[in-house]
Design a protein around this motif. Structure first.
Motif, short mmCIF file in Angstrom:
data_model
loop_
_atom_site.label_atom_id
_atom_site.label_comp_id
_atom_site.label_asym_id
_atom_site.label_seq_id
_atom_site.Cartn_x
_atom_site.Cartn_y
_atom_site.Cartn_z
N PHE A 93 0.75 -1.30 0.02
CA PHE A 93 0.04 0.03 -0.13
C PHE A 93 0.90 1.16 0.03
N THR A 94 0.26 2.35 -0.24
CA THR A 94 1.09 3.70 -0.18
C THR A 94 1.87 3.88 1.02
N GLY A 95 2.99 3.95 0.98
CA GLY A 95 4.04 4.17 2.26
C GLY A 95 4.70 2.90 2.65
N SER A 96 4.16 1.69 2.19
CA SER A 96 4.81 0.40 2.38
C SER A 96 6.29 0.25 2.19
N VAL A 97 7.09 -0.24 2.85
CA VAL A 97 8.27 -0.49 2.76
C VAL A 97 8.39 -1.51 1.50
N MET A 98 9.22 -1.20 0.50
CA MET A 98 9.33 -2.27 -0.68
C MET A 98 10.07 -3.42 -0.19
N PRO A 99 9.16 -4.83 -0.25
CA PRO A 99 9.99 -5.96 0.06
C PRO A 99 11.26 -6.41 -0.57
N THR A 100 12.16 -6.76 0.12
CA THR A 100 13.59 -7.32 -0.69
C THR A 100 13.16 -8.29 -1.78
N GLY A 101 13.83 -7.70 -2.71
CA GLY A 101 13.61 -8.53 -4.12
C GLY A 101 12.61 -7.85 -5.03
N THR A 102 12.18 -6.92 -4.69
CA THR A 102 11.13 -6.14 -5.69
C THR A 102 11.65 -4.80 -5.78
N ASP A 103 11.41 -4.15 -7.19
CA ASP A 103 11.81 -2.91 -7.56
C ASP A 103 10.89 -1.92 -8.19
N ALA A 104 9.38 -2.57 -8.54
CA ALA A 104 8.46 -1.77 -9.10
C ALA A 104 7.15 -2.10 -8.48
N VAL A 105 6.08 -1.01 -8.68
CA VAL A 105 4.70 -1.40 -7.96
C VAL A 105 3.96 -1.38 -9.19
N LEU A 106 3.46 -2.45 -9.19
CA LEU A 106 2.05 -2.53 -10.08
C LEU A 106 0.71 -2.03 -9.45
#
Ligand SMILES: Nc1nc2c(c(=O)[nH]1)N[C@H]1C(S)=C(S)[C@@H](COP(=O)(O)OP(=O)(O)OC[C@H]3O[C@@H](n4cnc5c(N)ncnc54)[C@H](O)[C@@H]3O)O[C@H]1N2
Ligand code: MOO
Length: 402
Positions: A93-106
């Protein structure tokens, strides 16, 4: 006679920055920073999502469409502690820390949830909808320098940077004493020859709006001994202002009364209108400004001399605010040797230019005219007559409350 600029320089030479104090951030707006405000952390603190959707590996998305396995949900404040591998995504969600391994938001509008699967035909560049760690500021970065008046925006910034307290200049305590046998408290029954004291409330309001702490002293009688009692009323103040009793009349006793108790007069009388009988000096180490009694003169002299002195006391780099450019809304006559400050309205013309139109009567006792004015049009000594449409310089007096 001293010019306005010389008089102001002399006053500024005699005042010094006040010591600092620490205040809670909620009290800081309008105060002047006495130390730089530093960032205690990174903002954002990690790479975070700027949208609601799914944290993905951009390389997983192909033009023909793909279905990813959604392995976890990580709302803001609850980071995913695992790693998303190839073909996997995490609900964020908006403001969530990007999980390790991910690099973009769909974003969720471009995804179809099918049980534990997330299908999309969209492709994404790495970094899409990701706010990188420290994009706004980094830990240790200086955010607001010392010597700046703090705005609500600065307060928000300081809060985001994890500051609960800020170091600011102490508010100057300014004692105000009006003089005159004719003066009564506003609201009193007014007898023959008496008037309501306008200067003390007006100056107190102006000082408070300028970030100072006014200390209202009793009205002084037109009597040297009464004026001399001022010396005993100024313990703990940073500046003494009087209003009235500044001119040459035999009842104008402020200077002589204060000199009896140690006032060192620096100057008295300047080439200014309104405000010719302005006085300045020191009572011991206490800066003193003797304002003229006419209320408009007292106000204009406060704008021109007292506010710069307060800015210097607060540690602001720029004690003198530069005048603003405008054009004249009507003709004005040539000036004599006193720098004039014409009370004027402000408006914008069809081209968006600021137009200052002085009132036709400029008497220094006319508070109604002053109250309706938004600016003081500056007229240099010996300025030639001006025509409507000519350029002029103005001091704005229409800021909040001032
Ligand atoms: N012969 C001369 N007379 C005057 C001169 C001059 O050079 N030669 N200068 C004039 C100028 S310019 C001014 S400004 C005034 C300033 O006089 P004072 O500072 O001595 O002020 P007062 O005489 O005490 O009062 C002037 C005027 O203002 C009214 N006043 C005073 N205090 C208040 C107050 N707190 N609230 C409302 N109104 C106030 C007072 O009743 C007088 O009407 O001197 C000129 N004279
Ligand atoms: O300074 Mo006085 O105000 O010109 O009347």
């Amino acid at each position: 006679m001293l010019s306005v600029a010389q008089a102001r320089e002399r006053i500024l030479e005699g005042v010094f920055p006040l010591p600092a104090e620490v205040v809670p951030l909620t009290e800081a707006c309008g105060r002047v920073s006495a130390a730089p405000i530093m960032a205690g952390l990174f903002n954002p603190p990690a790479n975070v999502s700027s949208m609601d959707g799914y944290a993905v590996r951009a390389a997983d998305l192909s033009a023909g469409g793909v279905t990813l396995a959604c392995i976890a949900e990580a709302p803001a404040g609850h980071p995913f502690t695992g790693t998303a591998g190839p073909g996997q995504c995490v609900r964020i969600f908006t403001g969530s820390v990007m999980p390790t391994g991910t690099d973009a938001v769909l974003i969720q509008e471009n995804a179809q949830r099918e049980g534990a699967g997330v299908h999309t035909t969209h492709t994404l560049a790495p970094g899409t909808y990701v706010r990188p760690k420290g994009q706004d500021f980094a830990a240790g970065q200086m955010l607001v320098p010392a010597g700046q008046r703090l705005s609500a925006r600065d307060v928000g910034l300081a809060a985001a940077a994890n500051n609960a307290w800020v170091r600011v200049a102490r508010r100057p305590r300014v004692a105000i004493a009006a003089t005159g046998d004719e003066l009564l408290l506003p609201g009193s029954p007014i007898g023959a020859g008496q008037i309501a004291n306008a200067n003390t409330p007006m100056l107190a309001a102006l000082l408070r709006a300028a970030g100072a702490e006014p200390v209202m002293l009793p009205v002084l009688r037109d009597d040297m001994a009464d004026v001399a009692t001022l010396e005993r009323m100024v313990d703990g103040v940073d500046m003494l202002l009087t209003a009235g009793g500044a001119s040459v009349g035999s009842h104008d006793l402020v200077r002589r009364g204060l000199e009896q108790v140690g006032l060192k007069t620096d100057f008295w009388k300047i080439a200014m209108r309104p405000g010719r009988p302005l006085m300045s000096g020191h009572l011991g180490r206490l800066p003193f400004i003797g304002l003229p009694g006419n209320p408009v003169a007292a106000f204009v002299c406060s704008i021109v001399f007292v506010l710069p002195a307060l800015r210097r006391m607060a540690g602001l780099a720029q004690a003198i605010e530069p005048p603003v450019r405008a054009i004249l809304g009507c003709d004005v006559p040539e000036n004599d040797r006193r720098m004039d400050h014409l009370r004027a309205t402000l408006a914008h013309d069809a081209q968006g230019r600021l137009v200052a139109t002085p009132f036709p009567v400029q008497d220094s006792a006319m508070l109604h005219v002053l109250a309706q004015s938004q600016a003081l049009v500056l007229r240099a000594p010996h300025a030639p007559a001006g025509r409507a449409g000519d350029k002029c310089a103005v001091i704005r007096i229409d800021h909040v409350f001032a």
